[in-house]
Design a protein around this motif. Structure first.
Motif, short mmCIF file in Angstrom:
data_model
loop_
_atom_site.label_atom_id
_atom_site.label_comp_id
_atom_site.label_asym_id
_atom_site.label_seq_id
_atom_site.Cartn_x
_atom_site.Cartn_y
_atom_site.Cartn_z
N GLY A 143 -14.50 14.37 4.41
CA GLY A 143 -13.57 14.60 3.30
C GLY A 143 -12.19 14.06 3.62
O GLY A 143 -11.57 13.35 2.82
N VAL A 144 -11.71 14.36 4.84
CA VAL A 144 -10.40 13.87 5.24
C VAL A 144 -10.40 12.33 5.27
O VAL A 144 -9.48 11.66 4.80
CB VAL A 144 -10.02 14.44 6.63
N GLN A 145 -11.50 11.76 5.79
CA GLN A 145 -11.62 10.30 5.86
C GLN A 145 -11.56 9.66 4.48
O GLN A 145 -10.88 8.67 4.27
CB GLN A 145 -12.94 9.92 6.52
N PHE A 146 -12.31 10.23 3.56
CA PHE A 146 -12.35 9.66 2.21
C PHE A 146 -10.97 9.69 1.57
O PHE A 146 -10.53 8.71 0.96
CB PHE A 146 -13.33 10.44 1.33
N ILE A 147 -10.28 10.82 1.72
CA ILE A 147 -8.97 10.92 1.08
C ILE A 147 -8.00 9.94 1.73
O ILE A 147 -7.23 9.26 1.04
CB ILE A 147 -8.48 12.38 1.11
N SER A 148 -8.08 9.80 3.06
CA SER A 148 -7.20 8.81 3.72
C SER A 148 -7.52 7.41 3.23
O SER A 148 -6.63 6.60 2.98
CB SER A 148 -7.39 8.84 5.24
N LEU A 149 -8.82 7.13 3.07
CA LEU A 149 -9.23 5.81 2.59
C LEU A 149 -8.65 5.56 1.20
O LEU A 149 -8.19 4.45 0.89
CB LEU A 149 -10.76 5.77 2.54
N GLY A 150 -8.68 6.59 0.37
CA GLY A 150 -8.11 6.48 -0.97
C GLY A 150 -6.63 6.16 -0.91
O GLY A 150 -6.14 5.28 -1.63
N LEU A 151 -5.91 6.83 -0.01
CA LEU A 151 -4.46 6.58 0.09
C LEU A 151 -4.19 5.17 0.58
O LEU A 151 -3.33 4.47 0.07
CB LEU A 151 -3.83 7.61 1.05
N ILE A 152 -4.96 4.74 1.58
CA ILE A 152 -4.79 3.37 2.07
C ILE A 152 -5.11 2.38 0.96
O ILE A 152 -4.42 1.39 0.76
CB ILE A 152 -5.67 3.13 3.32
N GLY A 153 -6.17 2.70 0.22
CA GLY A 153 -6.54 1.86 -0.93
C GLY A 153 -5.38 1.73 -1.91
O GLY A 153 -5.07 0.63 -2.38
N GLU A 154 -4.71 2.82 -2.18
CA GLU A 154 -3.59 2.78 -3.12
C GLU A 154 -2.48 1.86 -2.60
O GLU A 154 -1.87 1.11 -3.36
CB GLU A 154 -3.03 4.18 -3.34
N LEU A 155 -2.25 1.91 -1.29
CA LEU A 155 -1.24 1.03 -0.70
C LEU A 155 -1.65 -0.43 -0.85
O LEU A 155 -0.86 -1.29 -1.21
CB LEU A 155 -1.05 1.34 0.79
N VAL A 156 -2.94 -0.70 -0.58
CA VAL A 156 -3.43 -2.08 -0.66
C VAL A 156 -3.30 -2.61 -2.08
O VAL A 156 -2.89 -3.75 -2.31
CB VAL A 156 -4.89 -2.15 -0.18
N VAL A 157 -3.64 -1.77 -3.05
CA VAL A 157 -3.54 -2.20 -4.45
C VAL A 157 -2.11 -2.57 -4.80
O VAL A 157 -1.85 -3.59 -5.43
CB VAL A 157 -4.05 -1.07 -5.38
#
Ligand code: UDP
Ligand code: MG
Length: 338
Positions: free
Chosen positions: A302-316
């Motif tokens: 769960g923590v990994q997925f949410i971090s991935l989402g945040l990194i994704g937002e930065l990449v976008v």
């Protein structure tokens, strides 16, 4: 063969244009990879059909690192016919890259793609153009009676077409058919990677363009052999995952990864709470229970997925803002004093 390929507008503009030829209305893009026997026939039949249309046209043949005489033949033809332009890659970059190079150079308002192996019939181009005249932005050929082996070509392709239609919401019978027509703006605004050329109608539909299909003829390969085998199916499926992801969450990755994170983390916390409760209330031993492992796994996930989402937002943000790309596509604008 799955090379990363970019088509950047500034690069496209830097491409040398011959300046005294009439500006073509139609650009025909042909990817060529070891097709020496087909080239003379292809050139003759394309020329006949295109001359019949009576429109200024150009043929852009992209030699994708052929190791036979394909390029020599094309160069000889191009020296006699200014309507034929030849691009030669340094090595084999794949069909998607070849299309991409053709699109970068296309000057016509309408761009038609066709295979070099004569499996498509150049006589169908007229019908595709008629559909474009009707107002469609993308017309995709449909090899209604496809003449390829069933088990390793038609069956996988049938399944892939169903899946792609379902996943992208653009219902076409035959994504894999190379014979397609596009308005130039459509192909100019799309960046192609991997094996994505077959997904252009689906990607374009995101921009709100109208897509239709048209039955076209198909004949068995006469010369040379097919460049693909059954392993293409797997790559198409992986590309489908990419396209589906980009179409739905390309500008909001947190909404998918965050959701997965909440589901996984929430389930983990619930299991953890249950274990804590039976431990504290009843003194049950929980250290050797598999459920404990599951709880830990789910919380970490769960923590990994949410971090991935945040990194994704930065990449976008980096992706859109460094290129000043809008996240929308405008059809037209009207204002009072214009
Ligand atoms: N092609 C290419 N680069 C490649 C593979 C294929 O330019 O790496 C070209 C090939 O010369 C042909 C077209 O793409 O004009 C379609 O290839 P093929 O006929 O082998 O595919 P199939 O019709 O069997 O799906
Ligand atoms: Mg073929």
């Amino acid at each position: 063969m799955t090379e990363t390929v970019t088509t950047h507008e500034p690069y496209a503009r830097a491409v040398q244009e011959p300046d005294d030829a009439p500006v073509p209305h139609l650009s025909v893009v042909v990817p060529v990879y070891n097709e020496e026997e087909s080239i003379p026939h292809l050139y003759r039949r394309l020329t006949v059909e295109l001359e019949n249309l009576g429109l200024p046209y150009e043929i852009i043949a992209v030699d994708d690192g052929s190791r036979d005489r394909s390029f020599d033949l094309l160069r000889d033809l191009a020296q006699r016919d200014r309507r034929l332009r030849v691009v030669r890659f340094r090595r084999n970059f794949g069909q998607t890259a070849a299309f991409s190079a053709g699109f970068d150079r296309a000057r016509g308002d309408v761009v038609v793609t066709i295979d070099a192996d004569l499996q498509n019939d150049p006589a169908d181009i007229a019908a595709l153009l008629a559909k474009i005249e009707e107002g469609y932005d993308v017309v995709s050929g449909w090899r209604e009676r496809r003449r390829d082996p069933f088990l390793n070509r038609r069956l996988p392709s049938m399944i892939a077409n169903r899946l792609i239609s379902w996943a992208t919401g653009v219902h076409l019978h035959d994504y894999g058919c190379s014979l397609k027509a596009y308005r130039r703006d459509v192909v100019r605004s799309i960046r192609l990677y991997g094996e994505l050329h077959r997904f252009i109608p689906a990607i374009a539909s995101w921009q709100g363009v109208s897509v239709t299909e048209l039955p076209v003829r198909h004949v068995p390969r006469r010369f040379g052999k097919s460049k693909y085998g059954i392993n293409r199916t797997l790559r198409v499926l992986l590309d489908l995952v990419t396209v589906r992801f980009l179409l739905s969450y390309g500008t909001r990755p947190m909404q998918i990864f965050g959701l997965l994170g909440i589901l996984a983390g929430g389930a983990g916390l619930a299991i953890g709470a249950y274990l804590t409760w039976i431990k504290l209330a009843y003194g049950t031993a929980i250290a050797d229970r598999p459920l404990l492992l599951l709880a830990v796994l789910l919380i970490v996930l769960g923590v990994q997925f949410i971090s991935l989402g945040l990194i994704g937002e930065l990449v976008v943000r980096t992706y859109y803002e460094t290129q000043a790309k809008p996240i929308y596509v405008v059809r037209e604008e009207v204002n009072g004093d214009g």
